[in-house]
Design a protein around this motif. Structure first.
Motif, mmCIF file in Angstrom:
data_model
loop_
_atom_site.group_PDB
_atom_site.id
_atom_site.type_symbol
_atom_site.label_atom_id
_atom_site.label_comp_id
_atom_site.label_asym_id
_atom_site.label_seq_id
_atom_site.Cartn_x
_atom_site.Cartn_y
_atom_site.Cartn_z
ATOM 1 N N VAL A 255 33.689 83.936 -27.656
ATOM 2 C CA VAL A 255 32.733 83.228 -26.931
ATOM 3 C C VAL A 255 32.156 82.094 -27.761
ATOM 4 O O VAL A 255 32.045 80.752 -27.216
ATOM 5 N N ILE A 256 32.085 82.308 -29.053
ATOM 6 C CA ILE A 256 31.541 81.367 -29.887
ATOM 7 C C ILE A 256 32.568 80.036 -29.910
ATOM 8 O O ILE A 256 31.997 78.968 -29.853
ATOM 9 N N VAL B 291 24.452 90.514 -33.004
ATOM 10 C CA VAL B 291 26.015 90.899 -32.867
ATOM 11 C C VAL B 291 26.648 90.955 -34.339
ATOM 12 O O VAL B 291 27.121 92.093 -34.419
ATOM 13 N N TRP B 292 26.436 90.209 -35.317
ATOM 14 C CA TRP B 292 26.576 90.184 -36.464
ATOM 15 C C TRP B 292 26.127 91.483 -37.277
ATOM 16 O O TRP B 292 26.745 92.356 -38.016
ATOM 17 N N ILE C 24 27.357 94.787 -28.485
ATOM 18 C CA ILE C 24 28.018 93.521 -29.022
ATOM 19 C C ILE C 24 28.337 92.590 -27.815
ATOM 20 O O ILE C 24 28.066 91.507 -27.669
ATOM 21 N N ILE D 228 28.053 94.146 -36.027
ATOM 22 C CA ILE D 228 29.442 94.223 -36.816
ATOM 23 C C ILE D 228 29.251 94.713 -38.257
ATOM 24 O O ILE D 228 30.170 95.499 -38.675
ATOM 25 N N MET E 186 23.541 85.420 -26.319
ATOM 26 C CA MET E 186 23.694 84.260 -27.280
ATOM 27 C C MET E 186 22.856 84.693 -28.519
ATOM 28 O O MET E 186 22.144 84.108 -29.381
ATOM 29 N N VAL F 13 23.375 80.173 -32.922
ATOM 30 C CA VAL F 13 24.199 80.688 -31.902
ATOM 31 C C VAL F 13 25.765 80.505 -32.446
ATOM 32 O O VAL F 13 26.514 81.336 -31.756
ATOM 33 N N ILE F 14 26.010 79.588 -33.301
ATOM 34 C CA ILE F 14 27.313 79.698 -33.795
ATOM 35 C C ILE F 14 27.556 80.456 -34.984
ATOM 36 O O ILE F 14 28.591 81.234 -34.981
ATOM 37 N N VAL G 293 23.417 85.923 -31.343
ATOM 38 C CA VAL G 293 24.683 86.265 -32.190
ATOM 39 C C VAL G 293 24.135 87.030 -33.644
ATOM 40 O O VAL G 293 25.006 87.677 -34.091
ATOM 41 N N ALA H 228 36.234 94.681 -33.165
ATOM 42 C CA ALA H 228 34.828 94.420 -32.599
ATOM 43 C C ALA H 228 34.248 92.886 -32.441
ATOM 44 O O ALA H 228 33.396 92.480 -31.946
ATOM 45 N N PRO I 186 23.620 75.379 -36.004
ATOM 46 C CA PRO I 186 22.956 76.292 -34.871
ATOM 47 C C PRO I 186 23.231 77.868 -35.026
ATOM 48 O O PRO I 186 24.201 78.292 -35.261
ATOM 49 N N VAL J 180 26.244 89.028 -27.049
ATOM 50 C CA VAL J 180 27.262 88.018 -27.178
ATOM 51 C C VAL J 180 26.919 86.969 -25.812
ATOM 52 O O VAL J 180 26.370 85.983 -25.961
ATOM 53 N N LEU K 159 32.848 88.002 -29.911
ATOM 54 C CA LEU K 159 32.066 86.885 -30.978
ATOM 55 C C LEU K 159 32.945 85.920 -30.969
ATOM 56 O O LEU K 159 32.652 84.656 -30.610
#
Lengths: 363, 299
Positions: free
Chosen positions: B145-146, A328-329, A316, A332, A323, A141-142, A325, B138, A139, A320, B142
């Motif tokens: 939460v993940i 966020v990446w 970030i 990062i 969701m 989100v992971i 993600v 940072a 998924p 998060v 992540l």
């Protein structure tokens, strides 16, 4: 070839052979790239008869990784040849890296080629990441696949740039300049008093072990939500490493050199600018390098405690929560790029200004 | 040590003096507005000073307020209630220790692989060095939460262990880099001539490792463990910010900043600092113990 390399070569080619069999049993021409790679890696069994150049292993590895990527978008991919190709490609990459590093150790190639190894490693990690996340439907989100992260970076450059501006160009750079500058000036002032030096050095060293980042909520309370509070956190985080390193550096000039300056009747300031500061340069640059990372961390984490609706740390923490993600990446990735670029610039300045110092000449 | 004790004490005293002096002007505006509302004029200066040092929610709390709060929340209450800082410190400390343990083991393992395998060295080392320059912290929200969602959702874990484990993960992640880098340096510390000697003894790779490389790497290990334990504490504290964690020093900091409880923030900060100092000292004690057992002279 060493024993390990023999085994690797055999297992890699064997995996390719299995892949070939599985492909031929199913629908062989659905994925020509997989078929080509499996056939070629089976052919590499010829090395039992004739020696095969390590570059061919490298080419096979690259081909395998490319074949995996090419096969990915096809939804009807039969599972086993795909994974067998991935494993075989990874084994060939390992074999290639092992052989190349052995060859480099024996000085059979130019040392510059060594850069291929981490490069191949990085690419393999990315490909495996992509293949595993998309191949097994992890998924999003992971763990989103790298391609999704890249797509996100491309589509939201405006947001990323605004965050970068807020966090890096304002909080980090201003805080870094103030913190390092203050640490430097205070160190020079303190250096004149032996008593203060002995009192502050242990404290300064001690502070480096403390979770200074915890002052962030206090700074947010004092200086508001915008960048000044983040810059203040950065100032506090960068001050002590600079102080401690500069004091250590100012003591680095040898007593012979100092005596020489005295025989020249050099004043305090002349000794400072002509002898002691240049001798302290490696220490000061060391602090600048440590601080370049600390500053970015400080600014990003301080934003977790409250910001206006822009900034890398803000993005970030909120994305998060929502969701998103991949965003966020993306953030990062930008932070990592900014961090290494910042560090790189400091190193370049160091090389340009202290080229004469043994520690730089040797590197 | 004793030579620098007096200067350190003097500097500390100066810091406290500056702290108290700064608290007066910083807290003054609020104090004046209190007087204005109470219609008090002609407040004597001594009372004014004392009042600025003892506000309920000061902009800059003074040392005695922070320490009173520390006392009230540690010794004066039972360590099992959520008001107790000992309770929060334990939540943070346990995750830190778990993460630090994992990170150290992982870091040592990776370093052993890197030192014994050319290919690993060439593939991994550049990335590990480069990763030192990126703001790894940072990643904390992540991972936390993940990890939390993964553990509770996919793996069906209850929330508390999941929260603990995801915090420990980020703390492991932060402590393993310094340990790897330090251990690679340490395992390579034996000189050519010593390795050659082992060779003449016909020592196997394992023997060389345990009799030569490992002992000579220990000083490096402890130095990097001190860095690592501080980093993993920071990791746990930052990891406590985003999950809506209700316990832990990080959660305490965040709650304090939401409700404007400055004294609470400062006392949490002090508690975290004390914890960090204790952890570093603990690593130092273990180092001494190990050195003594190995019969090494103190460095």
């Amino acid at each position: 070839m060493s024993q390990l390399q023999h085994y690797l070569a055999l297992v890699a080619a064997g995996t390719g052979l299995f892949g070939l069999v599985a492909l031929l049993a199913g629908a062989p021409f659905e994925n020509p790239a997989l078929l080509l790679f499996c056939a070629l890696s089976t052919l590499s069994l010829l090395r039992l008869a004739v020696p095969v150049s390590l570059w061919l292993d490298g080419v096979l590895a690259a081909l395998g990784l490319a074949a995996v990527l090419a096969a990915l978008p096809t939804p009807a991919v039969t599972i086993s040849p795909f994974w067998l190709t991935l494993i075989a490609a990874w084994l060939f990459a390992w074999l290639f890296v092992d052989r190349l590093s052995a060859a480099l150790a024996a000085r059979r190639y130019e040392p510059r080629l060594g850069v291929l190894i981490p490069l191949l490693f990085g690419i393999s990690v990315l490909v495996i990441w992509e293949a595993v996340t998309r191949g097994t439907n992890v998924p999003e989100v992971i763990l989103p696949p790298p391609s999704a992260i890249w797509a996100r970076i491309v589509t939201s450059t405006a947001t990323l740039w605004a965050d970068f501006q807020q966090t890096f160009l304002k909080s980090v750079l201003i805080g870094y300049a103030l913190g390092c500058g203050a640490g430097f000036v205070v160190a020079i002032l303190i250096d004149r008093s032996n008593f203060l030096k002995r009192g502050l050095l242990p404290l300064g060293n001690f502070v480096s072990a403390l979770p200074i980042i915890g002052v962030a909520p206090i700074m947010v309370m004092w200086f508001g939500f915008d960048w000044p509070s983040k810059a203040a956190v950065v100032v506090i985080m960068t001050f002590f490493p600079m102080l401690v390193n500069t004091i250590a550096g100012l003591g680095a000039a040898g007593s012979m050199d100092r005596d020489l300056m005295r025989t020249y009747a050099a004043s305090y300031w002349q000794t400072l600018t002509k002898l002691r500061l240049p001798a302290a340069a490696p220490f000061i640059f060391n602090a600048l390098k440590i601080n370049s990372t600390l500053a970015l961390i400080g600014a990003i984490v301080a934003e977790f405690f409250g910001t206006p609706v822009v900034g890398m740390g803000f993005r970030i923490s909120t994305e998060v929560g929502r969701m998103n993600v991949d965003m966020v990446w993306a953030e990062i990735a930008v932070a990592a790029l900014a961090g290494s670029a910042f560090y790189g610039v400091v190193v370049l300045i160091e090389r340009a200004t202290t080229y004469w110092h043994p520690s730089v000449r040797g590197a | 040590m004793s030579r620098s004790l007096l200067p350190v004490l003097v500097v500390l005293a100066a810091i406290v003096a500056i702290w108290y002096a700064a608290a007066i002007p910083v807290n003054a505006p609020w104090q004046e507005s209190i007087y204005q509302r109470a219609d008090e004029t002609d407040v004597p200066f001594s009372r004014f000073v004392l009042d600025t040092w003892n506000q309920d929610r000061p902009v800059l709390p003074t040392a005695h307020q922070v320490f009173r709060e520390l006392y009230n929340t540690t010794i004066a209450v039972s360590p099992t209630v959520p008001r107790s800082l000992v309770f929060h410190a334990w939540v943070t400390l346990s995750a830190t220790m778990a993460g630090f343990g994992m990170g150290t083991v992982l870091g040592i393992g990776l370093a052993v692989l890197i030192v014994h395998n050319h290919a690993m060295n060439r593939s991994l080392m550049p990335w590990i060095v480069a990763s030192q320059t990126i703001p790894i912290l940072a990643l904390a929200p992540l991972i936390v939460v993940i990890g939390f969602n993964l553990f509770t959702g996919q793996l069906g874990m209850p929330t508390e262990p999941a929260r603990f484990l995801s915090k420990a993960l980020i703390s492991a992640y932060l402590s393993f880099f310094p340990v790897t880098v330090g251990m690679v340096k340490g395992l390579r510390a034996p000189e050519r001539i010593q390795l050659d000697l082992m060779h003449t003894y016909h020592a196997s790779a394992t023997q060389t490792f345990f009799k030569l490389r490992w002992p000579s790497a220990l000083p490096y290990l402890f130095t990097s463990m001190k860095v690592g334990v501080a980093a993993s504490l920071v990791g746990t504290i930052v990891g406590e910010l985003p999950t809506g964690a209700v316990a832990g020093l990080g959660a305490r900091l965040l709650a304090g900043s939401y409700y404007g409880q400055t004294v609470q923030i400062w006392s949490a900060l002090f508690a975290a600092s004390i914890l960090a100092a204790l952890l570093v000292i603990a690593v130092g004690l273990v180092e001494r113990l190990v050195n003594k057992r190995l019969g090494a002279r103190a460095a």
